[in-house]
Scaffold this motif. Structure first.
Motif, mmCIF file in Angstrom:
data_model
loop_
_atom_site.group_PDB
_atom_site.id
_atom_site.type_symbol
_atom_site.label_atom_id
_atom_site.label_comp_id
_atom_site.label_asym_id
_atom_site.label_seq_id
_atom_site.Cartn_x
_atom_site.Cartn_y
_atom_site.Cartn_z
ATOM 1 N N UNK A 1 24.924 2.144 1.577
ATOM 2 C CA UNK A 1 25.018 3.233 2.762
ATOM 3 C C UNK A 1 24.160 2.861 3.973
ATOM 4 N N UNK A 2 23.205 2.406 3.686
ATOM 5 C CA UNK A 2 22.031 1.908 4.880
ATOM 6 C C UNK A 2 21.342 0.687 4.726
ATOM 7 N N UNK A 3 21.191 0.050 5.603
ATOM 8 C CA UNK A 3 20.298 -1.182 5.489
ATOM 9 C C UNK A 3 19.230 -1.173 6.771
ATOM 10 N N UNK A 4 18.181 -1.261 6.145
ATOM 11 C CA UNK A 4 16.950 -1.426 7.223
ATOM 12 C C UNK A 4 16.523 -2.975 7.413
ATOM 13 N N UNK A 5 16.539 -3.471 8.458
ATOM 14 C CA UNK A 5 15.996 -4.841 8.399
ATOM 15 C C UNK A 5 14.630 -4.676 8.858
ATOM 16 N N UNK A 6 13.819 -5.665 8.227
ATOM 17 C CA UNK A 6 12.229 -5.593 8.693
ATOM 18 C C UNK A 6 11.787 -6.920 8.895
ATOM 19 N N UNK A 7 11.273 -7.120 10.057
ATOM 20 C CA UNK A 7 10.576 -8.558 10.329
ATOM 21 C C UNK A 7 9.666 -8.274 11.253
ATOM 22 N N UNK B 1 25.765 0.850 10.037
ATOM 23 C CA UNK B 1 24.975 1.379 9.055
ATOM 24 C C UNK B 1 23.561 0.622 8.974
ATOM 25 N N UNK B 2 23.100 0.202 10.182
ATOM 26 C CA UNK B 2 22.048 -0.577 10.134
ATOM 27 C C UNK B 2 20.869 -0.057 10.991
ATOM 28 N N UNK B 3 19.628 -0.527 10.685
ATOM 29 C CA UNK B 3 18.370 -0.138 11.687
ATOM 30 C C UNK B 3 17.562 -1.287 11.496
ATOM 31 N N UNK B 4 16.532 -1.251 12.646
ATOM 32 C CA UNK B 4 15.772 -2.588 12.637
ATOM 33 C C UNK B 4 14.573 -2.012 13.041
ATOM 34 N N UNK B 5 13.433 -2.579 12.031
ATOM 35 C CA UNK B 5 12.049 -2.359 12.341
ATOM 36 C C UNK B 5 11.198 -3.322 12.414
ATOM 37 N N UNK B 6 10.474 -3.604 13.479
ATOM 38 C CA UNK B 6 9.484 -4.751 13.720
ATOM 39 C C UNK B 6 8.306 -4.330 13.145
#
Length: 388
Positions: free
Chosen positions: A238-244, A264-269
């Motif tokens: 449903x959703x994917x959060x990318x963390x790096x 359906x994606x978000x990005x978190x530093x």
């Protein structure tokens, strides 16, 4: 084979070679004659020939065995080994246009790695012997594969240890800064000159594809880099959060998500350790968690610290999982054995109070083959777990 070049090894070195390992260290050499890049005859203290090896008196790994027989290592020898390696890959049925064609010792070519990204080849050279025959290597690749270009990524530490210049250069044709390649149904843009390794983590291909089959619901992709796991997971989640922690890595992941039309994606530093702790303490819940950290143990001395790091991130990930959720967790630290990684996951589950079902143990892709007698060729561990 270079005339006159030879190495005599002590009993320990001879036993190592007879057990199937190709390396002998300088401390196990009794007598030697030759120059960096020579192919030398290897003998034990009794004069028995043990084979032919790449030799470099400047290297801690003094010899790397390439044959258990006396052979002539010339341009034709390199061509035959490269052709054999490429022919093996043709049997694998890889779903994509990027793969490893030559995997150093695992293909009988110590110090040579060749990866294919579409119609461009990227090579890494880590031994003086391969460097000496580099022109023949390129000719064999061009004749056998007909690439548009061949790039040397010469920025590895191995070149320094072999006394080779650390440089990047085009060896044939034209090589762009980046190319778009396909991995299953996902497309990626690969930075050939600035990306990790030769541009991307090709050894995780089959594990990426698995993530695309298992992922569901709310997915957290930690240490996401350019998005290898998360982009596949996004097709079913449903959703994917990318963390790096790397802004440029997340920028690349964002571009790759757009390339695939994913919304359906978000990005978190963020620092992965901090984020996992904060999310688990807050009682958040995910259906899929993916952990693909960099090598926490680059030397054997760092294993203790690495074990603590692996335990922390996996404990937190297990706490975050909803019942029935999947954890795909990896370690690329060669110095951390599969058994040590498994024990760490066991302790993580116990401390998290989580019952974890083992679905599968995996490693690197088949185009990065392991040799049974060379533990160094088995470095990637991937556990697929499910919370009951």
């Amino acid at each position: 084979m270079e005339r006159g070049g030879f190495v005599v090894v002590n009993g320990k070195g001879a036993r190592r070679l007879r057990a199937g390992h190709p390396w002998v260290y300088g401390s196990d050499v009794v007598e030697e004659r030759g120059e960096a890049g020579d192919a030398v005859t290897v003998r034990d203290g009794r004069g028995t020939t043990l084979g032919t090896a790449f030799y470099n008196p400047q290297s801690t790994i003094r010899i790397r065995l390439v044959s258990r027989e006396p052979v002539e290592v010339d341009d034709g020898w390199f061509r035959e080994r490269i052709d054999r390696a490429v022919a093996y890959r043709e049997t694998l049925g890889i779903d994509g246009d990027s793969l490893r064609l030559v995997h150093a010792e695992a293909d009988g070519l110590p110090g040579l790695v060749v990866d294919r990204y579409g119609d461009v080849l990227v090579a890494q050279v880590g031994t003086a012997a391969v460097e000496r025959h580099l022109e023949a290597v390129v000719e064999a690749l061009v004749e056998g594969i007909a690439p548009a270009g061949v790039l040397l990524r010469g920025d590895t530490a191995a070149r320094g240890r072999e006394g080779l210049a650390r440089e990047d250069r085009t060896l044939y044709g034209e090589v762009p800064q980046s190319v778009v390649v396909r991995e299953g149904s996902v497309r990626f843009r690969v930075d050939l000159r600035g990306g990790q390794k030769t541009g991307s983590f090709l050894d995780q291909r089959e594990n990426h594809l698995l993530a695309g089959r298992l992922a569901r619901g709310r997915t957290l992709d930690v240490f996401s880099y350019a998005g290898g796991f998360g982009l596949h997971a996004a097709w079913r989640s449903e959703s994917v959060e990318f963390v790096d922690a790397s802004g440029p890595a997340l920028d690349t992941a964002r571009q790759n998500a757009a390339l695939n039309g994913l919304e359906n994606v978000t990005f978190t530093r963020a620092n992965a350790f901090n984020l996992l702790r904060e999310r688990s303490d807050a009682g958040e819940s995910y259906d899929t968690v993916i952990l693909d950290p960099p090598a926490f143990a680059k030397t054997r001395r760092e294993v203790g610290k690495a074990l603590r790091a692996y335990k922390e991130i996996n404990l937190r990930a297990m706490k975050l999982l909803a019942p029935g959720g999947h954890l795909i967790t990896c370690s690329c630290s060669f110095h951390l054995s599969r058994e040590e990684f498994e024990e760490t996951l066991r302790r993580s589950a116990a401390d998290a109070g989580a019952v974890m079902r083992v679905l599968e143990w995996r490693g690197q892709g088949k185009d990065h083959p392991e040799l049974l007698t060379v533990p160094e060729t088995r470095y990637l561990k991937c556990a697929v777990l499910q919370k009951t």
